[in-house]
Design a protein around this motif. Structure first.
Motif, mmCIF file in Angstrom:
data_model
loop_
_atom_site.group_PDB
_atom_site.id
_atom_site.type_symbol
_atom_site.label_atom_id
_atom_site.label_comp_id
_atom_site.label_asym_id
_atom_site.label_seq_id
_atom_site.Cartn_x
_atom_site.Cartn_y
_atom_site.Cartn_z
ATOM 1 N N LEU A 1 4.495 16.770 -1.090
ATOM 2 C CA LEU A 1 3.298 15.920 -1.083
ATOM 3 C C LEU A 1 3.567 14.628 -0.327
ATOM 4 O O LEU A 1 2.722 14.162 0.449
ATOM 5 N N TRP A 2 4.729 14.045 -0.558
ATOM 6 C CA TRP A 2 5.093 12.801 0.128
ATOM 7 C C TRP A 2 5.146 13.015 1.638
ATOM 8 O O TRP A 2 4.599 12.219 2.408
ATOM 9 N N LEU A 3 5.783 14.097 2.078
ATOM 10 C CA LEU A 3 5.855 14.377 3.516
ATOM 11 C C LEU A 3 4.463 14.537 4.105
ATOM 12 O O LEU A 3 4.164 14.006 5.186
ATOM 13 N N LEU B 1 16.313 3.472 -2.902
ATOM 14 C CA LEU B 1 15.228 3.872 -3.791
ATOM 15 C C LEU B 1 14.116 2.833 -3.817
ATOM 16 O O LEU B 1 12.925 3.173 -3.837
ATOM 17 N N THR B 2 14.482 1.566 -3.793
ATOM 18 C CA THR B 2 13.469 0.508 -3.764
ATOM 19 C C THR B 2 12.611 0.624 -2.518
ATOM 20 O O THR B 2 11.382 0.499 -2.567
ATOM 21 N N ARG B 3 13.253 0.901 -1.385
ATOM 22 C CA ARG B 3 12.517 0.974 -0.121
ATOM 23 C C ARG B 3 11.610 2.206 -0.048
ATOM 24 O O ARG B 3 10.487 2.110 0.442
ATOM 25 N N ILE B 4 12.085 3.360 -0.538
ATOM 26 C CA ILE B 4 11.204 4.534 -0.461
ATOM 27 C C ILE B 4 10.049 4.411 -1.440
ATOM 28 O O ILE B 4 8.930 4.828 -1.144
ATOM 29 N N ALA C 1 3.504 6.307 -2.713
ATOM 30 C CA ALA C 1 2.571 5.980 -3.799
ATOM 31 C C ALA C 1 1.365 6.919 -3.790
ATOM 32 O O ALA C 1 0.906 7.378 -4.846
ATOM 33 N N ARG C 2 0.858 7.228 -2.599
ATOM 34 C CA ARG C 2 -0.292 8.140 -2.516
ATOM 35 C C ARG C 2 0.074 9.532 -3.017
ATOM 36 O O ARG C 2 -0.722 10.201 -3.680
ATOM 37 N N ALA C 3 1.299 9.976 -2.701
ATOM 38 C CA ALA C 3 1.745 11.294 -3.149
ATOM 39 C C ALA C 3 1.846 11.355 -4.667
ATOM 40 O O ALA C 3 1.527 12.381 -5.278
ATOM 41 N N GLY D 1 0.631 13.547 -9.659
ATOM 42 C CA GLY D 1 0.681 13.268 -11.090
ATOM 43 C C GLY D 1 2.064 12.823 -11.530
ATOM 44 O O GLY D 1 2.928 12.516 -10.714
ATOM 45 N N PRO D 2 2.296 12.760 -12.835
ATOM 46 C CA PRO D 2 3.569 12.266 -13.380
ATOM 47 C C PRO D 2 4.774 12.980 -12.766
ATOM 48 O O PRO D 2 4.727 14.181 -12.485
ATOM 49 N N TYR D 3 5.845 12.224 -12.613
ATOM 50 C CA TYR D 3 7.005 12.715 -11.882
ATOM 51 C C TYR D 3 8.245 12.212 -12.607
ATOM 52 O O TYR D 3 8.529 11.019 -12.595
#
Length: 220
Positions: free
Chosen positions: A16-18, A198-201, A208-210, A215-217
């Motif tokens: 989803l992120w990609l 991790l902070t940067r990604i 955030a949109r992904a 949903g919860p991850y």
């Protein structure tokens, strides 16, 4: 339209992120884990014989395995800037990290998860024995491998801003799950570069949109 067969709390979140980074149109078909076993539901076997996620459908094409899905999507949406130019040192690093993420990084993390579950799923009378065996295997075989891999990540992130070089790429999307899972389960004290990665990604709008779409991850 691309359909993502997305299992909650799973590595399919990376797909989803990609897709968000690519700006591609897609729909999400969600699947819930079995509340007792935490395994994928049998409905996923109608999509792929192994009944696992992620799986995508793009027209008549069905693609499984996260790394294969990433390669397919990068070919389907060229010019994204998420893959280094062919023949460069960055391209070689990209290929390495793309496959390392599932081929090597996740193995000790999965073993740790499995061995932590063994005592919980063992009958009460023999549970102390199962607990002792699990702890011994973890201490002698699994934990040292995790220490070696996390130290390797920390060192490699000192070479460049991202895993494949100075530019963010799909290799970083692939590597996100091992780093998130290890940090969530074990903590990464003394690993500032991993924490910074991790902070940067997590600050990327597409990430955030992904999360909103998926949903919860919980890095399962």
């Amino acid at each position: 339209m691309i359909t993502v067969h997305h299992l909650e709390d799973s590595r399919s979140q990376r797909v989803l992120w990609l897709l968000e980074e690519l700006g591609a149109a897609y729909e999400v078909k969600r699947y819930a884990r079995d509340p007792k076993t935490r395994l994928a539901p049998p409905e996923l076997r109608a999509v792929h014989p192994l009944g696992k996620s992620p799986v995508i459908q793009h027209g008549d094409v069905i693609v499984a395995e996260t790394g294969a899905i990433v390669e397919y999507l990068l070919e389907a949406f060229p010019g994204s800037g998420l893959r280094p130019a062919t023949g460069t040192p960055e391209a070689r690093r990209f290929t390495y990290w793309l496959h390392y993420a599932e081929g090597s990084a996740m193995t000790p993390l999965l073993l740790k998860l499995i061995f932590s579950e063994i005592p919980k799923r063992t009958p009460g009378l023999v549970r102390p024995i199962a607990r002792g065996i699990s702890k011994a295997v973890d201490a002698s075989l699994i934990a040292p491998q995790i220490v070696a891999h996390t130290a390797y990540w920390e060192s490699e992130l000192g070479r460049s801003a991202w895993f494949a070089g100075d530019a963010f790429s799909a290799a970083d999307i692939m590597m996100s799950f091992p780093l998130e899972a290890a940090t969530s389960r074990l903590g990464m004290a003394g690993k500032p570069r991993i924490a910074d990665f991790l902070t940067r990604i997590h600050a990327r709008p597409a990430y955030a949109r992904a999360l909103e779409r998926g949903g919860p991850y919980a890095y399962a």
